[in-house]
Scaffold this motif. Structure first.
Motif, short mmCIF file in Angstrom:
data_model
loop_
_atom_site.label_atom_id
_atom_site.label_comp_id
_atom_site.label_asym_id
_atom_site.label_seq_id
_atom_site.Cartn_x
_atom_site.Cartn_y
_atom_site.Cartn_z
N VAL A 61 14.18 -37.10 -8.07
CA VAL A 61 13.86 -38.53 -8.20
C VAL A 61 12.53 -38.86 -7.52
CG1 VAL A 61 15.16 -39.41 -6.19
CG2 VAL A 61 14.85 -40.85 -8.14
N MET A 109 9.10 -40.26 -9.35
CA MET A 109 8.37 -41.45 -8.87
C MET A 109 6.89 -41.13 -8.66
SD MET A 109 11.11 -43.15 -6.24
CE MET A 109 10.08 -44.54 -5.81
N GLN A 122 -0.72 -51.21 -7.75
CA GLN A 122 0.45 -52.06 -7.55
C GLN A 122 1.43 -51.95 -8.72
OE1 GLN A 122 0.79 -53.45 -4.69
NE2 GLN A 122 2.60 -54.71 -5.02
N ARG A 160 3.31 -48.58 -8.67
CA ARG A 160 4.45 -48.55 -7.74
C ARG A 160 5.67 -49.21 -8.37
NH1 ARG A 160 1.87 -49.87 -1.82
NH2 ARG A 160 0.16 -48.39 -1.96
N LYS A 161 5.43 -50.34 -9.03
CA LYS A 161 6.54 -51.05 -9.67
C LYS A 161 7.16 -50.18 -10.76
CE LYS A 161 6.13 -54.77 -12.41
NZ LYS A 161 5.65 -56.10 -12.78
N SER A 210 7.06 -46.96 -11.08
CA SER A 210 7.71 -45.76 -10.54
C SER A 210 9.12 -46.11 -10.04
CB SER A 210 6.88 -45.12 -9.44
OG SER A 210 6.91 -45.91 -8.27
N LEU A 211 9.27 -47.32 -9.50
CA LEU A 211 10.61 -47.77 -9.06
C LEU A 211 11.53 -47.99 -10.25
CD1 LEU A 211 9.89 -50.35 -6.23
CD2 LEU A 211 11.06 -48.18 -6.01
N ILE A 212 10.99 -48.61 -11.30
CA ILE A 212 11.81 -48.85 -12.51
C ILE A 212 12.21 -47.50 -13.12
CG2 ILE A 212 11.80 -49.82 -14.85
CD1 ILE A 212 9.96 -52.07 -13.72
N ALA A 234 12.57 -44.68 -11.54
CA ALA A 234 13.58 -44.07 -10.66
C ALA A 234 14.95 -44.70 -10.92
CB ALA A 234 13.19 -44.25 -9.20
N PHE A 235 14.96 -46.04 -11.08
CA PHE A 235 16.22 -46.75 -11.35
C PHE A 235 16.85 -46.24 -12.66
CE2 PHE A 235 17.93 -50.41 -13.83
CZ PHE A 235 19.14 -50.53 -13.17
N TYR A 256 16.23 -43.50 -14.33
CA TYR A 256 16.55 -42.07 -14.23
C TYR A 256 17.88 -41.87 -13.49
CZ TYR A 256 16.24 -37.28 -12.42
OH TYR A 256 16.51 -35.99 -12.06
N MET A 257 18.03 -42.54 -12.36
CA MET A 257 19.27 -42.36 -11.58
C MET A 257 20.48 -42.89 -12.34
SD MET A 257 18.31 -42.83 -7.55
CE MET A 257 17.39 -44.35 -7.59
#
Lengths: 290, 70
Positions: B10, B14, B45, B48-49, B51-53, B55-56, B58-59
């Motif tokens: 993960v 990201m 910026q 980063r947003k 990469s978080l989405i 990760a969400f 993907y998990m």
């Protein structure tokens, strides 16, 4: 800061009940969550040259919520790793408090479910710590809600995550926040309304769904996070309704396909999924000045 | 060991999405006439947003579809 102190106080009854029900192991897990979250925030801010803001209490709340969302079987290193991920990725990466997209506690919990999937098991019953199924696991396997006494579920005499088992303790804390006007009450109200309607349509007892799993903790304390939930009333109602809809959909899927479907609960996914819509809901339902 | 692989996967995802989008996003903004420094900051910026989405998603996908939960 004042709100954060009241939040910590509001979470205390449920945390205290978990210590009574599961022993000092529960306290160790909650304190691990708090300490890890605070340390992660302080170290990240120190390394990146930012002002250290751990005294605002937000990291402590994230850690406490995460510590309350795991089971008594969960190893402390899993809680620590999830708190660090929740704070660094879920909060600090986008600039810290107020700029985060996801609820950091829920983001940490998703990381925990993904990285340490087996560590939440086995679920244990309060006091005697006997391994047993949770009410939602019973629902998944039997399709029935009648197997668990509702009073036990309300008081917290059921297996489950540390801070989730006692609806009474959570409601005491939530009432405090409503009384002080520190919480967006429309979000849990909408979530519970949707759960009520869908449970009645499914022919099941709505109280079972209110008291079971992480709905109460998630809807009252996590979905209402002021940084990641909509600011305006209409947006809050849609946000809460979405949370309730996703939670009940996942529960319904569970009891319709016993033995095949792996989930019993979907609060983490529901809150995080609706967090994605918060910026849009804020734009869409921003009141127009006349 | 499995936990270490999952955690690494993960984080790698990201990093890839973050670095990838910061390059692509900055190039797009520069083509639209945004100054280089401003384009890099804005793309960073956004990266980063996203990469978080990523990760969400993907998990959630791995936890549910791949059945890693059990």
């Amino acid at each position: 800061m004042k709100i954060m102190i009241w939040m910590l106080m509001a979470l205390t009854p449920a945390a205290a009940w978990s210590v009574y029900a599961f022993g000092l192991g529960a306290l160790v897990r909650i304190l691990t969550g708090i300490a890890s979250a605070i340390a992660a925030e302080a170290i990240y801010q120190k390394v990146t040259g930012q002002k250290i803001t751990v005294t605002d209490g937000s990291a402590a709340i994230t850690g406490m919520l995460l510590g309350m969302a795991v089971s008594i079987s969960t190893p402390v290193y899993a809680i620590a790793a999830s708190a660090v991920f929740g704070i660094v990725a879920g909060k600090q990466l986008l600039g810290g408090l107020g700029k985060n997209l996801f609820n950091p506690a829920m983001f940490g919990r998703l990381f925990y479910l993904f990285v340490f999937p087996d560590s939440i098991l086995p679920w244990r019953r309060p006091v005697d710590l006997v391994t047993t199924a949770t009410p939602l696991e019973i629902l998944r396997e039997t399709g029935q809600t009648a197997g668990v006494p509702l009073l036990d579920m309300f008081l917290g005499r059921i297996p489950g995550a540390l801070g989730e088992i006692s609806t009474l303790a959570l409601l005491i804390g939530f009432s405090l926040l409503v009384y002080k006007k520190f919480v967006r009450w429309r979000i849990p109200a909408a979530a519970f309304s949707v759960v009520l309607v869908l449970a009645l349509i499914a022919g099941q007892n709505p109280l079972f769904h209110f008291f079971a799993g992480s709905l109460m903790l998630g809807a009252c304390f996590m979905a209402t996070d002021p940084m990641t939930s909509p600011r305006f009333p209409k947006g809050q109602i849609i946000f809460g309704a979405g949370v309730g809809l996703i939670i009940m959909s996942m529960r319904w899927w569970g009891w319709q396909t016993p033995g095949e479907y792996i989930f019993t609960e979907g609060t983490t996914f529901a809150v995080l999924a609706m967090n994605l819509f918060t910026p849009w809901l804020n734009r869409k339902f921003k009141p127009v000045k006349k | 060991m499995n936990s270490l692989i999952r955690a690494t996967s993960v984080i790698v995802l990201m990093v890839i999405v973050g670095f990838g989008w910061s390059r692509i996003g900055a190039a797009r903004l520069r083509r639209r006439g945004v100054e280089e420094a401003a384009a890099a900051k804005q793309a960073g910026q956004e990266a980063r947003k996203y990469s978080l989405i990523a990760a969400f998603l993907y998990m959630v996908a791995m936890v549910s579809v791949a059945g890693l939960f059990m």
